[in-house]
Design a protein around this motif. Structure first.
Motif, PDB file in Angstrom:
ATOM      1  N   PHE A 148       0.829  -1.202   0.000  1.00  0.00           N
ATOM      2  CA  PHE A 148       0.000   0.000   0.000  1.00  0.00           C
ATOM      3  C   PHE A 148       0.867   1.257   0.000  1.00  0.00           C
ATOM      4  CE2 PHE A 148      -2.702   3.187   2.163  1.00  0.00           C
ATOM      5  CZ  PHE A 148      -3.695   3.275   1.201  1.00  0.00           C
ATOM      6  N   ASP A 149       1.953   1.244   0.766  1.00  0.00           N
ATOM      7  CA  ASP A 149       2.872   2.387   0.763  1.00  0.00           C
ATOM      8  C   ASP A 149       3.467   2.599  -0.624  1.00  0.00           C
ATOM      9  OD1 ASP A 149       2.392   2.905   3.425  1.00  0.00           O
ATOM     10  OD2 ASP A 149       4.207   1.883   4.148  1.00  0.00           O
ATOM     11  N   ASP A 150       3.829   1.496  -1.291  1.00  0.00           N
ATOM     12  CA  ASP A 150       4.340   1.607  -2.668  1.00  0.00           C
ATOM     13  C   ASP A 150       3.282   2.187  -3.600  1.00  0.00           C
ATOM     14  OD1 ASP A 150       6.752   0.566  -1.868  1.00  0.00           O
ATOM     15  OD2 ASP A 150       6.278  -1.486  -2.532  1.00  0.00           O
ATOM     16  N   PHE A 151       2.029   1.724  -3.454  1.00  0.00           N
ATOM     17  CA  PHE A 151       0.932   2.228  -4.273  1.00  0.00           C
ATOM     18  C   PHE A 151       0.751   3.732  -4.065  1.00  0.00           C
ATOM     19  CE2 PHE A 151      -3.615   3.347  -4.381  1.00  0.00           C
ATOM     20  CZ  PHE A 151      -3.861   3.144  -5.722  1.00  0.00           C
ATOM     21  N   LEU A 152       0.747   4.165  -2.801  1.00  0.00           N
ATOM     22  CA  LEU A 152       0.595   5.593  -2.513  1.00  0.00           C
ATOM     23  C   LEU A 152       1.768   6.405  -3.072  1.00  0.00           C
ATOM     24  CD1 LEU A 152      -0.778   5.675   1.140  1.00  0.00           C
ATOM     25  CD2 LEU A 152      -1.996   6.167  -0.981  1.00  0.00           C
ATOM     26  N   ARG A 153       2.966   5.855  -2.970  1.00  0.00           N
ATOM     27  CA  ARG A 153       4.130   6.554  -3.500  1.00  0.00           C
ATOM     28  C   ARG A 153       4.003   6.740  -5.013  1.00  0.00           C
ATOM     29  NH1 ARG A 153       7.641   3.059  -2.060  1.00  0.00           N
ATOM     30  NH2 ARG A 153       7.603   3.657   0.120  1.00  0.00           N
ATOM     31  N   GLU A 154       3.581   5.696  -5.715  1.00  0.00           N
ATOM     32  CA  GLU A 154       3.390   5.798  -7.168  1.00  0.00           C
ATOM     33  C   GLU A 154       2.253   6.753  -7.512  1.00  0.00           C
ATOM     34  OE1 GLU A 154       5.124   4.685  -9.826  1.00  0.00           O
ATOM     35  OE2 GLU A 154       6.595   4.179  -8.280  1.00  0.00           O
ATOM     36  N   LEU A 155       1.180   6.725  -6.698  1.00  0.00           N
ATOM     37  CA  LEU A 155       0.056   7.635  -6.918  1.00  0.00           C
ATOM     38  C   LEU A 155       0.502   9.087  -6.771  1.00  0.00           C
ATOM     39  CD1 LEU A 155      -2.989   7.410  -7.492  1.00  0.00           C
ATOM     40  CD2 LEU A 155      -3.354   7.561  -5.028  1.00  0.00           C
ATOM     41  N   ARG A 156       1.287   9.365  -5.737  1.00  0.00           N
ATOM     42  CA  ARG A 156       1.806  10.720  -5.547  1.00  0.00           C
ATOM     43  C   ARG A 156       2.725  11.113  -6.693  1.00  0.00           C
ATOM     44  NH1 ARG A 156       3.015   8.913  -0.043  1.00  0.00           N
ATOM     45  NH2 ARG A 156       1.153   9.335   1.172  1.00  0.00           N
ATOM     46  N   ARG A 157       3.548  10.178  -7.142  1.00  0.00           N
ATOM     47  CA  ARG A 157       4.465  10.458  -8.234  1.00  0.00           C
ATOM     48  C   ARG A 157       3.682  10.786  -9.511  1.00  0.00           C
ATOM     49  NH1 ARG A 157       6.562   7.895 -12.386  1.00  0.00           N
ATOM     50  NH2 ARG A 157       8.675   8.319 -13.049  1.00  0.00           N
ATOM     51  N   ALA A 158       2.637  10.008  -9.794  1.00  0.00           N
ATOM     52  CA  ALA A 158       1.828  10.261 -10.998  1.00  0.00           C
ATOM     53  C   ALA A 158       1.122  11.609 -10.886  1.00  0.00           C
ATOM     54  CB  ALA A 158       0.810   9.134 -11.186  1.00  0.00           C
ATOM     55  N   ARG A 159       0.593  11.922  -9.708  1.00  0.00           N
ATOM     56  CA  ARG A 159      -0.083  13.210  -9.512  1.00  0.00           C
ATOM     57  C   ARG A 159       0.896  14.365  -9.671  1.00  0.00           C
ATOM     58  NH1 ARG A 159      -1.941  13.310  -4.042  1.00  0.00           N
ATOM     59  NH2 ARG A 159      -0.029  14.418  -3.621  1.00  0.00           N
ATOM     60  N   ASP A 160       2.084  14.222  -9.091  1.00  0.00           N
ATOM     61  CA  ASP A 160       3.099  15.264  -9.225  1.00  0.00           C
ATOM     62  C   ASP A 160       3.515  15.444 -10.678  1.00  0.00           C
ATOM     63  OD1 ASP A 160       3.019  15.624  -6.507  1.00  0.00           O
ATOM     64  OD2 ASP A 160       4.907  14.561  -6.100  1.00  0.00           O
ATOM     65  N   LEU A 161       3.657  14.331 -11.396  1.00  0.00           N
ATOM     66  CA  LEU A 161       4.027  14.406 -12.805  1.00  0.00           C
ATOM     67  C   LEU A 161       2.944  15.096 -13.613  1.00  0.00           C
ATOM     68  CD1 LEU A 161       6.062  13.692 -15.002  1.00  0.00           C
ATOM     69  CD2 LEU A 161       4.883  11.492 -15.248  1.00  0.00           C
ATOM     70  N   GLU A 162       1.677  14.772 -13.321  1.00  0.00           N
ATOM     71  CA  GLU A 162       0.557  15.418 -14.022  1.00  0.00           C
ATOM     72  C   GLU A 162       0.535  16.915 -13.740  1.00  0.00           C
ATOM     73  OE1 GLU A 162      -4.271  15.499 -13.626  1.00  0.00           O
ATOM     74  OE2 GLU A 162      -3.224  13.630 -13.185  1.00  0.00           O
ATOM     75  N   GLU A 163       0.731  17.295 -12.478  1.00  0.00           N
ATOM     76  CA  GLU A 163       0.748  18.721 -12.130  1.00  0.00           C
ATOM     77  C   GLU A 163       1.917  19.432 -12.792  1.00  0.00           C
ATOM     78  OE1 GLU A 163       0.771  18.809  -7.889  1.00  0.00           O
ATOM     79  OE2 GLU A 163      -1.351  18.286  -7.735  1.00  0.00           O
ATOM     80  N   PHE A 164       3.066  18.779 -12.859  1.00  0.00           N
ATOM     81  CA  PHE A 164       4.226  19.383 -13.503  1.00  0.00           C
ATOM     82  C   PHE A 164       3.984  19.562 -15.002  1.00  0.00           C
ATOM     83  CE2 PHE A 164       8.328  18.942 -15.695  1.00  0.00           C
ATOM     84  CZ  PHE A 164       8.952  20.076 -15.195  1.00  0.00           C
ATOM     85  N   ASP A 165       3.414  18.539 -15.644  1.00  0.00           N
ATOM     86  CA  ASP A 165       3.110  18.649 -17.075  1.00  0.00           C
ATOM     87  C   ASP A 165       2.114  19.783 -17.337  1.00  0.00           C
ATOM     88  OD1 ASP A 165       4.831  16.598 -17.669  1.00  0.00           O
ATOM     89  OD2 ASP A 165       3.256  15.050 -17.766  1.00  0.00           O
ATOM     90  N   ARG A 166       1.098  19.910 -16.477  1.00  0.00           N
ATOM     91  CA  ARG A 166       0.115  20.981 -16.612  1.00  0.00           C
ATOM     92  C   ARG A 166       0.794  22.335 -16.437  1.00  0.00           C
ATOM     93  NH1 ARG A 166      -4.142  19.232 -13.433  1.00  0.00           N
ATOM     94  NH2 ARG A 166      -3.033  19.995 -11.631  1.00  0.00           N
ATOM     95  N   PHE A 167       1.704  22.446 -15.488  1.00  0.00           N
ATOM     96  CA  PHE A 167       2.445  23.687 -15.266  1.00  0.00           C
ATOM     97  C   PHE A 167       3.267  24.048 -16.498  1.00  0.00           C
ATOM     98  CE2 PHE A 167       6.662  25.404 -14.178  1.00  0.00           C
ATOM     99  CZ  PHE A 167       6.289  26.647 -13.738  1.00  0.00           C
ATOM    100  N   MET A 168       3.960  23.055 -17.047  1.00  0.00           N
ATOM    101  CA  MET A 168       4.788  23.323 -18.223  1.00  0.00           C
ATOM    102  C   MET A 168       3.928  23.727 -19.419  1.00  0.00           C
ATOM    103  SD  MET A 168       7.868  23.186 -17.269  1.00  0.00           S
ATOM    104  CE  MET A 168       8.814  23.116 -18.772  1.00  0.00           C
ATOM    105  N   ALA A 169       2.757  23.111 -19.572  1.00  0.00           N
ATOM    106  CA  ALA A 169       1.870  23.468 -20.686  1.00  0.00           C
ATOM    107  C   ALA A 169       1.343  24.891 -20.504  1.00  0.00           C
ATOM    108  CB  ALA A 169       0.717  22.474 -20.777  1.00  0.00           C
ATOM    109  N   ASN A 170       0.929  25.250 -19.296  1.00  0.00           N
ATOM    110  CA  ASN A 170       0.453  26.607 -19.026  1.00  0.00           C
ATOM    111  C   ASN A 170       1.573  27.620 -19.179  1.00  0.00           C
ATOM    112  OD1 ASN A 170      -2.140  25.754 -18.521  1.00  0.00           O
ATOM    113  ND2 ASN A 170      -1.866  25.707 -16.292  1.00  0.00           N
ATOM    114  N   ARG A 171       2.750  27.275 -18.829  1.00  0.00           N
ATOM    115  CA  ARG A 171       3.889  28.183 -18.926  1.00  0.00           C
ATOM    116  C   ARG A 171       4.194  28.486 -20.388  1.00  0.00           C
ATOM    117  NH1 ARG A 171       9.748  27.213 -18.748  1.00  0.00           N
ATOM    118  NH2 ARG A 171      10.677  29.158 -18.083  1.00  0.00           N
TER     119      ARG A 171
END
Length: 146
Positions: A111-134
């Motif tokens: 479960f900890d691994d799952f949460l870590r991957e979930l956070r990583r995917a969310r962070d990656l999505e937010e970063f991609d959105r930031f780069m697109a808006n920028r």
């Protein structure tokens, strides 16, 4: 006199009726009465504390309770009762509980691994959105590499 000085240990506050010890005792009673009581005990019996601690250790070494405490803290953590059926049952149950605990620990790690991957995917999505808006807000004003 010199012989007495070499045998005694050096303390900042000696266990005697001095103005400093009396002041600390009174202050202790004013602040919190057990502190004053402890200071009074130190004034009266402070020079005997080391001997009392040594005597207590010697008595504990010869105590039958020490053997009981040592037996309770054996590798299994449980002393045998003498009833073979009960001891066997208890060992089986402890083994079963340890296996359940191991399964729960493995599930927790997954479960900890799952949460870590979930956070990583969310962070990656937010970063991609930031780069697109920028890129849109700059309007392509950045210089293209030659």
């Amino acid at each position: 006199m010199d012989r007495m000085m070499t045998t005694t240990k050096s303390c900042m506050i000696k266990p005697a009726w001095t103005p400093a010890t009396i002041g600390l005792m009174v202050l202790g009673f004013v602040v919190f009465w057990p502190l004053g009581l402890a200071m009074l005990a130190y004034i009266l019996w402070g020079d005997r504390f080391e001997c009392m601690a040594r005597d207590a250790k010697e008595q504990w070494r010869g105590s039958p309770l020490k053997g009981a405490f040592d037996q309770m803290s054996s590798t299994t953590g449980y002393a045998r009762t003498g009833n073979v059926a009960f001891d066997d049952y208890r060992e089986r149950e402890i083994k079963r509980l340890e296996e359940e605990r191991a399964k729960l620990d493995a599930m927790r790690a997954d479960f900890d691994d799952f949460l870590r991957e979930l956070r990583r995917a969310r962070d990656l999505e937010e970063f991609d959105r930031f780069m697109a808006n920028r890129g849109r807000t700059n309007g392509g004003s950045e210089a293209a590499p030659s």
